[in-house]
Design a protein around this motif. Sequence first.
Motif, mmCIF file in Angstrom:
data_model
loop_
_atom_site.group_PDB
_atom_site.id
_atom_site.type_symbol
_atom_site.label_atom_id
_atom_site.label_comp_id
_atom_site.label_asym_id
_atom_site.label_seq_id
_atom_site.Cartn_x
_atom_site.Cartn_y
_atom_site.Cartn_z
ATOM 1 N N GLY A 292 0.810 -1.218 0.000
ATOM 2 C CA GLY A 292 0.000 0.000 0.000
ATOM 3 C C GLY A 292 0.841 1.265 0.000
ATOM 4 O O GLY A 292 2.065 1.228 0.169
ATOM 5 N N ALA A 293 0.162 2.386 -0.145
ATOM 6 C CA ALA A 293 0.854 3.671 -0.057
ATOM 7 C C ALA A 293 1.490 3.816 1.318
ATOM 8 O O ALA A 293 2.554 4.422 1.469
ATOM 9 C CB ALA A 293 -0.123 4.817 -0.325
ATOM 10 N N SER A 294 0.861 3.215 2.323
ATOM 11 C CA SER A 294 1.378 3.319 3.698
ATOM 12 C C SER A 294 2.785 2.740 3.830
ATOM 13 O O SER A 294 3.582 3.226 4.631
ATOM 14 C CB SER A 294 0.428 2.605 4.667
ATOM 15 O OG SER A 294 -0.846 3.200 4.603
ATOM 16 N N TRP B 198 -2.866 11.745 5.667
ATOM 17 C CA TRP B 198 -1.839 10.934 4.999
ATOM 18 C C TRP B 198 -0.471 11.593 5.092
ATOM 19 O O TRP B 198 0.536 10.919 5.248
ATOM 20 C CB TRP B 198 -2.238 10.643 3.546
ATOM 21 C CG TRP B 198 -3.551 9.946 3.469
ATOM 22 C CD1 TRP B 198 -4.714 10.412 2.928
ATOM 23 C CD2 TRP B 198 -3.876 8.644 4.001
ATOM 24 N NE1 TRP B 198 -5.720 9.501 3.083
ATOM 25 C CE2 TRP B 198 -5.237 8.412 3.730
ATOM 26 C CE3 TRP B 198 -3.143 7.659 4.675
ATOM 27 C CZ2 TRP B 198 -5.889 7.224 4.112
ATOM 28 C CZ3 TRP B 198 -3.787 6.486 5.053
ATOM 29 C CH2 TRP B 198 -5.137 6.272 4.776
ATOM 30 N N THR C 224 1.551 15.560 -0.217
ATOM 31 C CA THR C 224 0.414 14.738 -0.641
ATOM 32 C C THR C 224 -0.336 15.530 -1.700
ATOM 33 O O THR C 224 -0.806 16.639 -1.430
ATOM 34 C CB THR C 224 -0.529 14.469 0.557
ATOM 35 O OG1 THR C 224 0.253 14.071 1.681
ATOM 36 C CG2 THR C 224 -1.546 13.396 0.223
ATOM 37 N N ASN D 279 -3.194 14.920 -3.392
ATOM 38 C CA ASN D 279 -4.643 15.049 -3.190
ATOM 39 C C ASN D 279 -4.998 14.480 -1.823
ATOM 40 O O ASN D 279 -4.687 13.329 -1.522
ATOM 41 C CB ASN D 279 -5.401 14.303 -4.282
ATOM 42 C CG ASN D 279 -6.915 14.456 -4.137
ATOM 43 O OD1 ASN D 279 -7.457 15.540 -4.330
ATOM 44 N ND2 ASN D 279 -7.590 13.389 -3.755
ATOM 45 N N ASP E 45 2.929 11.803 -2.934
ATOM 46 C CA ASP E 45 1.915 10.753 -2.787
ATOM 47 C C ASP E 45 0.745 11.137 -3.689
ATOM 48 O O ASP E 45 0.027 12.093 -3.406
ATOM 49 C CB ASP E 45 1.486 10.695 -1.307
ATOM 50 C CG ASP E 45 0.322 9.730 -1.055
ATOM 51 O OD1 ASP E 45 -0.204 9.148 -2.018
ATOM 52 O OD2 ASP E 45 -0.046 9.572 0.129
ATOM 53 N N GLY F 221 -1.217 4.113 -3.684
ATOM 54 C CA GLY F 221 -2.024 2.888 -3.659
ATOM 55 C C GLY F 221 -2.934 2.942 -4.879
ATOM 56 O O GLY F 221 -3.370 4.005 -5.281
ATOM 57 N N GLN G 191 -5.926 1.670 -5.307
ATOM 58 C CA GLN G 191 -7.364 1.411 -5.118
ATOM 59 C C GLN G 191 -8.265 2.633 -5.200
ATOM 60 O O GLN G 191 -9.449 2.537 -4.949
ATOM 61 C CB GLN G 191 -7.586 0.679 -3.791
ATOM 62 C CG GLN G 191 -7.299 1.493 -2.537
ATOM 63 C CD GLN G 191 -5.832 1.491 -2.137
ATOM 64 O OE1 GLN G 191 -4.966 1.180 -2.937
ATOM 65 N NE2 GLN G 191 -5.545 1.846 -0.898
ATOM 66 N N LYS G 192 -7.700 3.800 -5.560
ATOM 67 C CA LYS G 192 -8.546 4.981 -5.706
ATOM 68 C C LYS G 192 -8.877 5.230 -7.177
ATOM 69 O O LYS G 192 -9.991 5.554 -7.501
ATOM 70 C CB LYS G 192 -7.870 6.216 -5.111
ATOM 71 C CG LYS G 192 -7.282 6.012 -3.710
ATOM 72 C CD LYS G 192 -8.264 6.207 -2.590
ATOM 73 C CE LYS G 192 -7.832 5.705 -1.223
ATOM 74 N NZ LYS G 192 -6.531 6.085 -0.730
HETATM 75 C C1 LIG Z 1 -5.736 5.934 0.632
HETATM 76 C C2 LIG Z 1 -4.528 6.770 0.717
HETATM 77 C C3 LIG Z 1 -3.355 6.307 1.323
HETATM 78 C C4 LIG Z 1 -3.247 4.958 1.997
HETATM 79 O O1 LIG Z 1 -3.205 3.971 1.035
HETATM 80 P P1 LIG Z 1 -2.984 2.432 1.450
HETATM 81 O O2 LIG Z 1 -2.768 1.806 0.112
HETATM 82 O O3 LIG Z 1 -4.249 1.996 2.120
HETATM 83 O O4 LIG Z 1 -1.818 2.332 2.345
HETATM 84 C C5 LIG Z 1 -2.247 7.133 1.316
HETATM 85 N N1 LIG Z 1 -2.290 8.358 0.758
HETATM 86 C C6 LIG Z 1 -3.409 8.841 0.173
HETATM 87 C C7 LIG Z 1 -3.390 10.197 -0.446
HETATM 88 C C8 LIG Z 1 -4.557 8.058 0.133
HETATM 89 O O5 LIG Z 1 -5.670 8.529 -0.452
#
Ligand SMILES: *Cc1c(COP(=O)(O)O)cnc(C)c1O
Length: 356
Positions: A74-76, A99, A143, A145, A167, A188, A190-191
């Motif tokens: 994940g982004a985390s 974030w 970040t 967005n 990010d 990540g 998934q968005k």
């Molecule tokens: C959802 C999100 C994250 C976290 O993403 P994961 O894949 O769940 O770790 C990090 N940064 C932003 C900007 C996000 O929208």
Amino acid sequence: MKKHNFNAGPSILPREVIEQTAQAVLDFNGSGLSVLEISHRAKDFQPVLDEAVALFKELLDIPEGYSVLFLGGGASMQFCMVPFNLLAKKAAYLNTGTWSKKAIKEAKAFGEVEVVASSADSNFNFIPKNFVVPQDADYFHYTANNTIFGTEIRETPDAGNVRLVSDMSSDIFSHPVDVAKYDLIYGGAQKNLAPAGVTFVIVKNDALGKAGRPIPTMLDYQTHIDGGSMFNTPPVLPIYSAMLTLRWIKAQGGVQEMARRAKERADLLYGAIEDSKIFIPTIADPADRSYMNICFVMKEEYKELEPEFMKFATERGMVGIKGHRSVGGFRASCYNALPLESVQALVDCMKEFENR
Ligand SMILES: *Cc1c(COP(=O)(O)O)cnc(C)c1O
């Protein structure tokens, strides 16, 4: 009843991407096998990864000297991988939300962190301007967005000669990005790109190898560059879907077209909120408003009607519009795959409620 999917993440994907993914789960390229049961190294899957990387480079116009990686975690996970690989002494961070805060916390384990500006005191309802990035920082992180608070930085900030890291989890492929200005972009999937499970990283090759510390193999970007994202088993199915989404973006007209649609959706919804007697946007400055996550609340005098509107909208097919608990009210996530007609349906629903 038609559902209008405003989920913040995991979130809407193009219908054809879902259908083609489902088809590949049943029978991958007429092989008689599922994409779930073939080797990631099979001659069948390598072309999928190669095409995904090639489409990333083509759609974002990524210059020579950069690698595109597909990782887990994940982004985390990137919140720690970035400083592990890039922070030798000191890094600069802009704090614009949940974030950013998480990324800052991880970086502190690796060196000095200077937060150049923060909007924490006003619950992150604006993007700080006129901050100064210290020129002795190893990189500047922001970040792009803020998925939770609904603010967005679409123009690349000025960091002088300091390397830029961003990010872009929730706005990648929603507008053109001048990748040459960055050393690293991650997110990540998934968005805006794929089902959960894969993380993309765009990294400038010569940014690596300068942190001066041993890095565990799996957390070292170089490992994944050398291994072509196949050092270990990559998230095969999300990569397949990401490749399909990238094909879809290209067929629609690329990131320019995604940007045009994003603005069209945002203009429609912010316009309706502005015109409304009962709703107001949570982000006052139009320049700071996210095109991806549109946050609004009911005015003080109508506040108690929020649960009623939630029910009203749900009955009319709106999904995922409840605001994040740290903001309240409503959040309509309007990612690339969301058709304008869904935004129109939400706007109609808001007007109908207001006119009652
Ligand atoms: C959802 C999100 C994250 C976290 O993403 P994961 O894949 O769940 O770790 C990090 N940064 C932003 C900007 C996000 O929208």
